[in-house]
Scaffold this motif. Structure first.
Motif, PDB file in Angstrom:
ATOM      1  N   LYS A 284       0.837  -1.210   0.000  1.00 37.76           N
ATOM      2  CA  LYS A 284       0.000   0.000   0.000  1.00 37.76           C
ATOM      3  C   LYS A 284       0.872   1.261   0.000  1.00 37.76           C
ATOM      4  CE  LYS A 284      -3.800   2.219   2.551  1.00 37.76           C
ATOM      5  NZ  LYS A 284      -3.141   3.518   2.816  1.00 37.76           N
ATOM      6  N   THR A 285       1.841   1.305   0.925  1.00 45.61           N
ATOM      7  CA  THR A 285       2.740   2.465   0.971  1.00 45.61           C
ATOM      8  C   THR A 285       3.635   2.502  -0.258  1.00 45.61           C
ATOM      9  OG1 THR A 285       2.742   2.323   3.390  1.00 45.61           O
ATOM     10  CG2 THR A 285       4.460   3.667   2.363  1.00 45.61           C
ATOM     11  N   ALA A 286       4.055   1.319  -0.712  1.00 38.21           N
ATOM     12  CA  ALA A 286       4.897   1.264  -1.911  1.00 38.21           C
ATOM     13  C   ALA A 286       4.193   1.909  -3.100  1.00 38.21           C
ATOM     14  CB  ALA A 286       5.264  -0.183  -2.228  1.00 38.21           C
ATOM     15  N   ILE A 287       2.912   1.596  -3.286  1.00 33.73           N
ATOM     16  CA  ILE A 287       2.157   2.168  -4.407  1.00 33.73           C
ATOM     17  C   ILE A 287       2.063   3.681  -4.271  1.00 33.73           C
ATOM     18  CG2 ILE A 287      -0.164   2.327  -5.399  1.00 33.73           C
ATOM     19  CD1 ILE A 287      -0.394  -0.716  -4.906  1.00 33.73           C
ATOM     20  N   GLU A 288       1.810   4.168  -3.064  1.00 36.42           N
ATOM     21  CA  GLU A 288       1.721   5.619  -2.863  1.00 36.42           C
ATOM     22  C   GLU A 288       3.020   6.313  -3.278  1.00 36.42           C
ATOM     23  OE1 GLU A 288       0.801   6.180   1.215  1.00 36.42           O
ATOM     24  OE2 GLU A 288      -1.254   5.394   1.082  1.00 36.42           O
ATOM     25  N   LYS A 289       4.146   5.765  -2.838  1.00 37.63           N
ATOM     26  CA  LYS A 289       5.440   6.370  -3.147  1.00 37.63           C
ATOM     27  C   LYS A 289       5.790   6.225  -4.620  1.00 37.63           C
ATOM     28  CE  LYS A 289       6.229   7.691   1.064  1.00 37.63           C
ATOM     29  NZ  LYS A 289       6.149   9.142   1.394  1.00 37.63           N
ATOM     30  N   LEU A 290       5.519   5.050  -5.196  1.00 37.69           N
ATOM     31  CA  LEU A 290       5.870   4.815  -6.601  1.00 37.69           C
ATOM     32  C   LEU A 290       4.985   5.631  -7.545  1.00 37.69           C
ATOM     33  CD1 LEU A 290       6.550   0.988  -6.376  1.00 37.69           C
ATOM     34  CD2 LEU A 290       8.254   2.781  -6.768  1.00 37.69           C
TER      35      LEU A 290
ATOM     36  N   GLU B 212      12.257   2.320 -15.453  1.00 39.19           N
ATOM     37  CA  GLU B 212      12.443   1.526 -14.234  1.00 39.19           C
ATOM     38  C   GLU B 212      11.387   1.862 -13.188  1.00 39.19           C
ATOM     39  OE1 GLU B 212      16.101  -0.198 -11.592  1.00 39.19           O
ATOM     40  OE2 GLU B 212      16.323   1.807 -12.440  1.00 39.19           O
ATOM     41  N   ILE B 213      11.079   3.139 -13.024  1.00 34.44           N
ATOM     42  CA  ILE B 213      10.069   3.532 -12.045  1.00 34.44           C
ATOM     43  C   ILE B 213       8.709   2.959 -12.433  1.00 34.44           C
ATOM     44  CG2 ILE B 213       8.881   5.475 -10.966  1.00 34.44           C
ATOM     45  CD1 ILE B 213      11.393   7.154 -11.381  1.00 34.44           C
ATOM     46  N   ASN B 214       8.364   3.046 -13.716  1.00 35.47           N
ATOM     47  CA  ASN B 214       7.098   2.490 -14.184  1.00 35.47           C
ATOM     48  C   ASN B 214       7.047   0.976 -13.991  1.00 35.47           C
ATOM     49  OD1 ASN B 214       5.189   4.532 -15.777  1.00 35.47           O
ATOM     50  ND2 ASN B 214       7.315   5.193 -16.055  1.00 35.47           N
TER      51      ASN B 214
END
Length: 564
Positions: free
Chosen positions: A489-495, A507-509
């Motif tokens: 959940k937090t990973a998606i917010e940051k990414l 790479e980010i995508n």
């Protein structure tokens, strides 16, 4: 490692504090005019000038001027274009004047005419143009620093020795005293010259320009040991100072002392500090104008050519930048730096073979900075083995450890999958530069990607993000750390935040697609991986995205390595 170039886009300003609004009748007719009419040429020239294509702008605007009967606005734009293109003689002939000319244009015009008079050896007209308040804001500093040199050329010795002053202007205070030192020496008043030289080289961080000036004076007075000591103190503050190395070698080797500057050379030198100040203050057209004026006075001023090249490169005038970088000749202290800049210009344009060829030519001189440039280009072109060898040589020769060399070698070794060799280099760099955001991010991300030392890595990346919250790469590292720890959940917010900051990074995508998949948002994951393939990814990222799309299985679940 990617090289990001910050583009400079200067609006069309008539080289003053603010631009005059174009005359409504002329501007209203220009868009409808045919390309071969005066107004069409005016429009094309104005567009070229705004886009940094000064040579092209000068041609169009001069034709527009001739066709418009020297209409004030057209003439003023033609003046600006000629000056930006470096045709100072032409600009002086077109200097704005009369009731319809803008005040900023008139001020710059007078400065240009004064410099042209100096270039022609006409000191008295130059002195008259620079006197009083005719050349006002924002050119007071430049005019004040030029005035003593104009007096010297006019034969007014006492006038040349008057130190210029502009209230509250520390630049004029400092460089005015440096110029006064040279002019005292010219007047053979050596004790007063040395007093000034000592003042401008006092303190913990004197400018390299002042150190070289005082050192040259000492050499001319036959005091070579003192000059060598002065240069060595400068090199302790700046070990990579190319001009300082050359000066020290000259003085220590007993070679001929440098001649003091001529009037024209001194006047050119006086314009460099105002030029750099204007460029730093985002007054780029004024800064470029001062550089062009300096080079009219002293065409061999290599540091000015490099500054012109940097400005033009950042503004998108690649050919103009390359022409400027090509001016320093082999054997000059600036030649390796010029060749390095020329090489990167070709690299950024996609001509990698030419870039490496130029870098090899410069590195053959043995210059450390030129060798480092070659290593950086080899890394950029994935020729890591040779880059590591060059960097190893530089590290071995360095008397003072340089964190950048360890960082560069560590990143190259990382790309070669030699982490056990890379990690000590990276930690050595971190010890030397513990708060460097790029280094914190690189090491933190490397540990995160390997599933190692995740809490420590998370803290490092958080420090990097705090220092550069608008960096997509650094926010991506933080999101990837949460992904590795299973906090999707937090990973998606940051990414998602990272993608907003750097939407074109494959790479980010790719990372965001993985996080979506692990959170059960599979359609969004597939969309991201397909998007990755449109963003020119490297071979490794392309293969990873294609594998996930072909298998329909998504990424493997994160595996945590044993914590060290």
């Amino acid at each position: 490692m990617r090289l990001r170039l910050l583009a400079f886009a200067a609006p069309l300003v008539l080289l003053g504090a603010c631009g005059s609004a174009p005359k409504p009748d002329l501007e209203a007719r220009a868009p409808q005019a045919a390309a071969d009419t005066p107004y069409g040429m005016f429009l094309a020239g104005s567009a070229a000038l705004n886009q940094g294509r000064s040579d092209e702008a000068a041609r169009f605007l001069d034709m527009a001027r001739l066709g418009s009967g020297d209409e004030a606005l057209v003439t003023e734009r033609a003046f600006t274009a000629a000056l930006m293109a470096g045709d100072v003689e032409r600009a002086a002939a077109l200097a704005p004047d009369g009731p319809d000319a803008s005040e900023p244009g008139k001020r710059m015009g007078r400065l240009v005419q004064a410099v042209e008079a100096l270039a022609d050896g006409k000191g008295k007209p130059a002195q008259a143009l620079l006197a009083g308040d005719a050349i006002g804001f924002p050119h007071r500093s430049a005019a004040a620093l030029l005035a003593p040199w104009a007096a010297a050329q006019a034969g007014d010795v006492e006038g040349s020795l008057v130190r210029p002053q502009v209230r509250g202007d520390t630049l004029v205070d400092y460089f005015g005293q440096l110029n006064q030192a040279y002019l005292f020496e010219r007047a053979r008043r050596f004790d007063e010259a040395e007093t000034d030289f000592k003042v401008v080289t006092a303190g913990e961080t004197p400018t390299e320009l002042a150190v070289l000036a005082y050192g040259g004076f000492l050499e001319r007075r036959g005091r070579r040991p003192e000059a060598v000591a002065l240069y060595e103190a400068g090199l302790q503050r700046n070990p990579s100072g190319v001009a300082l190395h050359a000066a020290r070698a000259r003085a220590a080797g007993g070679k001929a002392a440098p001649a003091p500057p001529t009037v024209k050379e001194g006047a050119a030198l006086a314009l460099l500090a105002p030029a750099a100040t204007m460029i730093a203050a985002k007054q780029g057209q004024i800064g470029l104008a001062y550089l062009r004026l300096a080079l009219r006075l002293d065409p061999q001023r290599n540091d000015a050519w490099l500054m012109v090249g940097d400005f033009l490169q950042a503004g998108g005038d690649v050919e103009g930048a390359r022409a400027a970088y090509a001016r320093p000749k082999p054997g000059s202290p600036e030649f390796p730096a010029a060749q390095a800049k020329l090489a990167w210009s070709h690299q950024l344009a996609g001509d990698k073979a030419k870039a490496v060829e130029l870098a090899r030519r410069a590195a053959a001189s043995g210059d450390p900075d030129a060798r480092l440039t070659l290593a950086d280009l080899l890394r950029a072109n994935e020729q890591y083995e040779e880059a590591v060898q060059i960097l190893g040589g530089l590290i071995g020769e360095s008397q003072t450890p340089d964190w950048r060399l360890y960082f560069a070698r560590g990143s190259a070794l990382t790309q070669m999958d030699r982490w056990e060799d890379a990690e000590p280099d990276l930690l050595a760099a971190l010890k030397l530069r513990p708060d460097e955001p790029e280094l914190l991010n690189f090491i933190g991300y490397s540990w995160i990607d390997r599933g190692e030392r995740l809490q420590e890595a998370m803290a490092m990346v958080e420090r990097a993000v705090a220092a550069n919250p608008r960096s997509g790469a650094m926010v991506d590292s933080l999101g990837w750390a949460h992904y590795r720890l299973g906090d999707y959940k937090t990973a998606i917010e940051k990414l998602e935040q990272a993608v907003e900051l750097d939407a074109g990074d494959p790479e980010i995508n790719n990372h965001l697609g993985d996080a979506y998949w692990m959170a059960g948002r599979k359609d969004e994951a597939v969309f991201q991986w397909r998007r990755v393939l449109t963003l020119d990814p490297d071979a490794k990222i392309r293969a990873d995205a294609e594998k996930k799309l072909a298998s329909g299985l998504g990424p493997e679940a994160p595996k945590l390595a044993e914590q060290k």
